[in-house]
Every structure is written in C-alpha cells, then in structure tokens.
Scaffold this active site. Structure first.
Site, PDB file in Angstrom:
ATOM      1  CD  GLU A 171      -2.895  -1.123   2.576  1.00 54.02           C
ATOM      2  OE1 GLU A 171      -2.449  -0.310   4.016  1.00 54.02           O
ATOM      3  OE2 GLU A 171      -3.972  -1.618   2.040  1.00 54.02           O
ATOM      4  CD  GLU A 375      -3.688  -5.869   3.868  1.00 52.75           C
ATOM      5  OE1 GLU A 375      -4.150  -4.857   3.817  1.00 52.75           O
ATOM      6  OE2 GLU A 375      -2.080  -5.309   3.958  1.00 52.75           O
TER       7      GLU A 375
HETATM    8  O1  IFM Z   1      -3.917  -3.210   8.931  1.00 51.85           O
HETATM    9  C1  IFM Z   1      -4.237  -2.525   7.543  1.00 51.85           C
HETATM   10  C2  IFM Z   1      -3.094  -2.923   6.859  1.00 51.85           C
HETATM   11  O2  IFM Z   1      -1.673  -2.585   7.276  1.00 51.85           O
HETATM   12  C3  IFM Z   1      -2.804  -2.533   5.486  1.00 51.85           C
HETATM   13  N1  IFM Z   1      -4.028  -2.357   5.242  1.00 51.85           N
HETATM   14  C4  IFM Z   1      -5.557  -2.237   5.743  1.00 51.85           C
HETATM   15  C5  IFM Z   1      -5.267  -2.792   7.088  1.00 51.85           C
HETATM   16  C6  IFM Z   1      -6.681  -2.362   7.952  1.00 51.85           C
HETATM   17  O3  IFM Z   1      -6.657  -1.429   8.325  1.00 51.85           O
END
Ligand code: IFM
Length: 472
Positions: A171, A375
């Site tokens: 990210e 994710e």
């Molecule tokens: O916890 C975070 C993660 O580190 C990166 N993506 C989003 C998740 C939730 O906010």
C-alpha cells in the site's frame, strides 16, 4: 463457476488461501536482538498520535510465540501466509550490516511455514522505514529508493531459495499520502509536495527492488506489489471528473509507472500547483516498470465522490481524512460522500460489489497479469464470551460476501490466484492502536492468549472445501 457440496461457488484447483499480518503490527520485541527503531516506533511513542498511547513494543508478541502461531496457521489449513520483514530488524539503522539474530527469526518463520506445507509470502516494506532513513529525508528523498533496492537484494540473497512470493511494497498509497500528506501515519509529515515525491520514490524503489530480487531469488518465485486500489464511484454521471481526479491520485499514480511505464498526464497536470515533478529523472519511469508475476490487491470498501459546489460544507468521508491535512494532494473541488451502511468498526461501509468491479477493471486494463487478494477483512468490536467463544457473525458475513465477489470476478474472466484474510490475529491497527480488531483469532491484550473466533473456524471449513457455503 461450479457449485460445491456446500452449494456455494468452488474456487479454481490451485487457488491459494492464506492469512496476512505485518511486522510492526504483530511482532513486538521492538528492542530485542538488535532491532533498531522504525518510523512507527517513533510515531507510536509520540504522545497523542496513537489512540490510548498504544505502541507496537509488545504487539502480539509474535516474535516470541512463533511456534504457537505457526501451529495456528497449520490448523487453519491455509496454503500460504503473508508476513512482512522488519527492515530495521535485519539491517539495523537501515545500514548494510546484516543482523544475524533478525535474519534467524525470519529463517525460523520461513522454515517453520515450509515444514508445515505453507508457502511463505514475504512483504519487504509494510510501512516501517528505519528511522535513520527518515532522518536522512525518508521517501521524499531519492536515496531511500536505492537503499530499499539494496535491502531487497540482501533479502533475496538470504531467503531467495525459500520464499514462494515476494511483495515489494504494501500500500504505497498509505506510505506516501498518509505518511507525508495528511500525517496520520508515520512519519507524520504534512507536506503535499513531499507526498508526491514519496509517491515517485516508492514507485522507483519498487522497480529497482524487483530487479534486485530477480538477480538473487529462485527463478520460480513470484514477484509482486500490493496496492490498496480505490474503487471510485461518482454519485451521479456528472461526477465523472471527480472520479477521474481521485482515480489518478489513488490508483494510476502507482499503476501507471509500475505497469505502464509512465505517469498519467492528467495526474501531472492536476498536481501542477503542488509540484513540477522534477524529481522524476530520465529513465525513472522505465526503472519503475519492472515485469511482475502477480498484482496484489487489498480491498476493504469502495469510495463515493462528487464534484463540490464550493458553497456547502465539504464532506471528506473517505475513511482516511481524520487528520487536519488532506491525503488528497491538490484536490480541492471533490467531496467524499458518506455511503449507506452497514459499517465496520472502522466506519468503513461494507460493499463487496466494488471488489468484483475493481477486479474486472484490472483484468480489462492488464489482461495478462494474474492477481491475488493480499488483504481483505473487517474490524468489529468482538467479545470473548464467558464460555471462551468469540462469536463474530458480522465478520463471517463480510468474508462470505467478499469471497462471493471474488468468485464472481473469476466467473467474469479475472485471473485471481489467491485470497488472504486480513488478519490472522487482532493486532496493532496503526494510529487506532489495539481498539480496532481485524483478526480471525482473538488476542487477549493481558495474557496474549490466542482464541479462535467463529470466523476462523468458518474460514478453516472454506479452505478445506476450496468452496463457500451457499448461505452465510
Ligand atoms: O491493518 C492494515 C494493514 O496494515 C494494511 N491494510 C489495511 C489494514 C486495515 O486498516
């Protein structure tokens, strides 16, 4: 898509099921065995920046409970585990001297996964820049990209024969815009031009790191990057310009250089009042454009925008605009519209249709590039009941909806190779501290005891069947 004995969609035969975590969020052992501070140690120890003054000093104590956590993964039956390497644990101070004790920890993790038949998926950078590199200028500074590539090459040399999939950055949108734009993440800088320079040096660092990795890793290993692409919708057809602006900053600022070898012209034009982009040198866009085996997609919710009329109070309900400064650099005429619920504990709306649409868009734009959901998940205020159970039907419902959305995208032709739940366990949710819980495994903050939530039991059944049940 075929239907299983569970009556829900069946996933492709080699679909990779996993869970994900990140170093600072779970490891703890912040000052143990030679690890030096990262920008998140500094941020968390700055009074007022993290809810309740929480820090990652102990986190889930994963560093000391590795075997127990590996056994949980084995019991879940997942085929892969996505973790991140703490740069300052393996190269203290961001320097060039390998810290053997740090390397030993990740060796034990990688070997422990492989011994259990679980593929290691290693993220090199999940936001924890060594503090010394921030002191030298951080991501707005070109040298950080070069240092990142050196670090990637070193990790390739050490783990390149054992890691199944490498992810360069997690990210970069957050690293650049939340770290240097709105300042709600480390290193808490609110400098719009620096945020765009950070965007570029993250893109450049990614491309250089891919090349450094390829020089040292097993040729069969996959190389990827994880982007939190925003599925942007306009409130009405008249909002197409607002959609284009946000899509440029959120998505094409990374997809352009990484996958097309060029920044989109409209992004450069939109941000001309902030920077002239002179930090982009000849050859940089080509350097950022390194062939990838997979694109990692993180998805939580879509965003809804409209053109601001310039008169009424401007709404900024994008789920990230809780700081005084905006992460949306150079955007003054777009509103983020509050979307209908239900919402997660983060206040993020639940809408899985955006995931199908996003995957189909990526499939259209980058047809030969396989994707992986690196994710997806949801925070809810779970309770450990007196009978020792954690009943989290809203998380099961969220996961079921989003996996159905993935199945629909696959039916539509998208080449999606895997899915990783965020997160394996409740952990340090950055500036929100430990109050926002995303885990499918509950972690007691006092005892560190791990308890499977009902979602973990549900996920185990899904993984075993390679299929969803029909009903939630
Ligand atoms: O916890 C975070 C993660 O580190 C990166 N993506 C989003 C998740 C939730 O906010």
């Amino acid at each position: 898509m075929p239907v299983s004995a569970l009556s829900g969609p069946v996933f492709p035969g080699n679909f990779l099921w996993g869970t994900a975590t990140a170093s600072y969020q779970v490891e703890g052992a912040a000052a143990v065995d030679g690890r030096t501070p990262s920008i998140w140690d500094t941020f968390a120890h700055t009074p007022g920046l993290v809810t309740n003054g929480d820090t990652g000093d102990v986190a889930c104590d994963h560093y000391h409970r590795l075997e127990e956590d590996l056994d949980i993964l084995a019991e879940l039956g997942v085929g892969a585990y996505r973790f991140s390497i703490s740069w300052s644990r393996v190269l203290p101070g961001g320097g060039s001297q390998l810290n053997q004790r740090g390397v030993d920890f990740y060796s034990a993790l990688v070997d422990g996964l492989r011994a259990r038949g679980i593929a290691p998926v290693a993220t090199l950078y999940h936001w924890d820049l060594p503090q010394e590199l921030e002191d030298a200028g951080g991501w707005p500074h070109r040298d950080t990209a070069e240092r990142f590539a050196e670090y990637a090459g070193r990790m390739g040399e050490v783990f390149g024969d054992r890691v199944h999939t490498w992810i360069t950055l997690n990210e970069p949108w957050c690293s650049a815009y939340l770290g240097y734009g709105s300042g709600v993440h480390a290193p808490a800088r609110t400098e719009p031009a620096a945020a765009l320079a950070a965007v570029h040096h993250l893109n450049l660092g990614h491309g250089l790191a891919v090349r450094a990795l390829r020089a040292s890793i097993d040729p069969a290993a996959r190389v990827s990057v994880t982007l939190n692409l925003h599925h942007v919708r306009g409130e009405s057809p008249g909002d197409a310009e607002a959609v284009r602006r946000i899509d440029a900053l959120a998505n094409r600022a990374f997809l352009g250089p990484m996958l097309d070898g060029a920044y989109p012209r409209d992004l450069i034009d939109d941000t001309a009042a902030v920077t002239d982009w002179s930090f982009v040198r000849d050859g940089d866009e080509a350097a950022a454009h390194a062939p990838l085996d997979l694109l990692g997609v993180n998805y939580y919710n879509p965003v809804l925008v409209r053109q601001w009329d310039g008169v009424s109070p401007r709404s900024t309900a994008d789920g990230h605009a809780d700081g005084a400064a905006s992460p949306w650099i150079g955007v003054t005429d777009v509103e983020f519209v509050t979307q209908p619920g239900p919402y997660t504990q983060m206040g993020w709306n639940i809408d899985e249709t955006g995931l199908t649409e996003l995957l189909l868009r990526l499939h259209r734009d980058y047809p030969g590039l396989p994707m992986m959901i690196t994710e997806n998940g949801a925070a809810f205020d779970d309770v450990l009941d007196d009978d020792g159970r954690v009943r989290d039907p809203r998380r099961v419902d969220y996961l079921h909806r989003h996996l159905t959305a993935v199945a629909e995208a696959i039916d539509g032709g998208a080449d999606v190779r895997g899915y990783f739940v965020w997160s394996l366990m409740d952990n340090f949710e950055w500036a929100h501290g430990y109050g926002k819980t995303f885990g499918i495994v509950h972690v007691d903050r006092q005892t560190m005891r791990r308890t499977w939530k009902e979602s973990a039991h549900w996920y185990r059944r899904v993984v075993a069947a390679n299929a969803l049940p029909a009903a939630r």
